[in-house]
Design a protein around this motif. Sequence first.
Motif, PDB file in Angstrom:
ATOM      1  N   ASN A  32      -5.188  -1.888  -3.876  1.00 52.29           N
ATOM      2  CA  ASN A  32      -5.869  -0.609  -4.093  1.00 52.29           C
ATOM      3  C   ASN A  32      -6.037   0.187  -2.808  1.00 52.29           C
ATOM      4  O   ASN A  32      -6.189   1.403  -2.860  1.00 52.29           O
ATOM      5  N   PHE A  33      -6.008  -0.474  -1.660  1.00 52.90           N
ATOM      6  CA  PHE A  33      -6.205   0.235  -0.402  1.00 52.90           C
ATOM      7  C   PHE A  33      -5.213  -0.164   0.688  1.00 52.90           C
ATOM      8  O   PHE A  33      -5.268   0.347   1.797  1.00 52.90           O
ATOM      9  N   CYS A  34      -4.295  -1.065   0.408  1.00 55.08           N
ATOM     10  CA  CYS A  34      -3.349  -1.559   1.406  1.00 55.08           C
ATOM     11  C   CYS A  34      -2.378  -0.452   1.838  1.00 55.08           C
ATOM     12  O   CYS A  34      -1.636   0.080   1.007  1.00 55.08           O
ATOM     13  N   PRO A  35      -2.349  -0.102   3.129  1.00 54.73           N
ATOM     14  CA  PRO A  35      -1.420   0.939   3.582  1.00 54.73           C
ATOM     15  C   PRO A  35       0.044   0.526   3.418  1.00 54.73           C
ATOM     16  O   PRO A  35       0.903   1.375   3.163  1.00 54.73           O
ATOM     17  N   GLY A  36       0.328  -0.764   3.553  1.00 51.47           N
ATOM     18  CA  GLY A  36       1.703  -1.235   3.355  1.00 51.47           C
ATOM     19  C   GLY A  36       2.163  -1.031   1.920  1.00 51.47           C
ATOM     20  O   GLY A  36       3.283  -0.595   1.671  1.00 51.47           O
ATOM     21  N   TRP A  37       1.293  -1.357   0.946  1.00 47.89           N
ATOM     22  CA  TRP A  37       1.633  -1.173  -0.465  1.00 47.89           C
ATOM     23  C   TRP A  37       1.817   0.311  -0.777  1.00 47.89           C
ATOM     24  O   TRP A  37       2.746   0.694  -1.482  1.00 47.89           O
ATOM     25  N   LYS A  38       0.963   1.148  -0.221  1.00 46.28           N
ATOM     26  CA  LYS A  38       1.075   2.597  -0.456  1.00 46.28           C
ATOM     27  C   LYS A  38       2.398   3.122   0.097  1.00 46.28           C
ATOM     28  O   LYS A  38       3.077   3.913  -0.553  1.00 46.28           O
ATOM     29  N   GLY A  39       2.773   2.658   1.286  1.00 40.55           N
ATOM     30  CA  GLY A  39       4.054   3.061   1.859  1.00 40.55           C
ATOM     31  C   GLY A  39       5.220   2.550   1.036  1.00 40.55           C
ATOM     32  O   GLY A  39       6.213   3.257   0.834  1.00 40.55           O
ATOM     33  N   TYR A  40       5.095   1.325   0.560  1.00 43.99           N
ATOM     34  CA  TYR A  40       6.132   0.738  -0.300  1.00 43.99           C
ATOM     35  C   TYR A  40       6.308   1.565  -1.569  1.00 43.99           C
ATOM     36  O   TYR A  40       7.426   1.912  -1.945  1.00 43.99           O
ATOM     37  N   MET A  41       5.206   1.911  -2.210  1.00 44.25           N
ATOM     38  CA  MET A  41       5.274   2.707  -3.442  1.00 44.25           C
ATOM     39  C   MET A  41       5.908   4.079  -3.179  1.00 44.25           C
ATOM     40  O   MET A  41       6.705   4.553  -3.981  1.00 44.25           O
ATOM     41  N   LYS A  42       5.577   4.682  -2.053  1.00 49.57           N
ATOM     42  CA  LYS A  42       6.148   5.988  -1.710  1.00 49.57           C
ATOM     43  C   LYS A  42       7.652   5.898  -1.479  1.00 49.57           C
ATOM     44  O   LYS A  42       8.376   6.864  -1.692  1.00 49.57           O
TER      45      LYS A  42
END
Length: 61
Positions: A32-42
Motif C-alpha cells: 500500500n505504501f512501498c515505493p518499489g511496488w508503486k514504481g513497478y506498477m507504473k
Amino acid sequence: MKKHNCEECAMRAKYDRAPKSLIGRFWRWHINFCPGWKGYMKSLDERKKDELRLKYELVSK
C-alpha cells in the motif's frame, strides 16, 4: 528502464501461496505504501496492471 524485483519477491510468492499467512498479510499491507511496488506498477502496461489489480484486490489509482 529501472529493473524492479517485484516479480521475484519472496514475500509476494508467499502471499500467492498462502495469503492469510503472517508474511502474506504483511506483504499485502506493505504494498500500500512501498515505493518499489508503486514504481513497478507504473512500469507495467495497462493490461498487466489490471490483472494485478484484480489478483491482489487493489484499488485503481
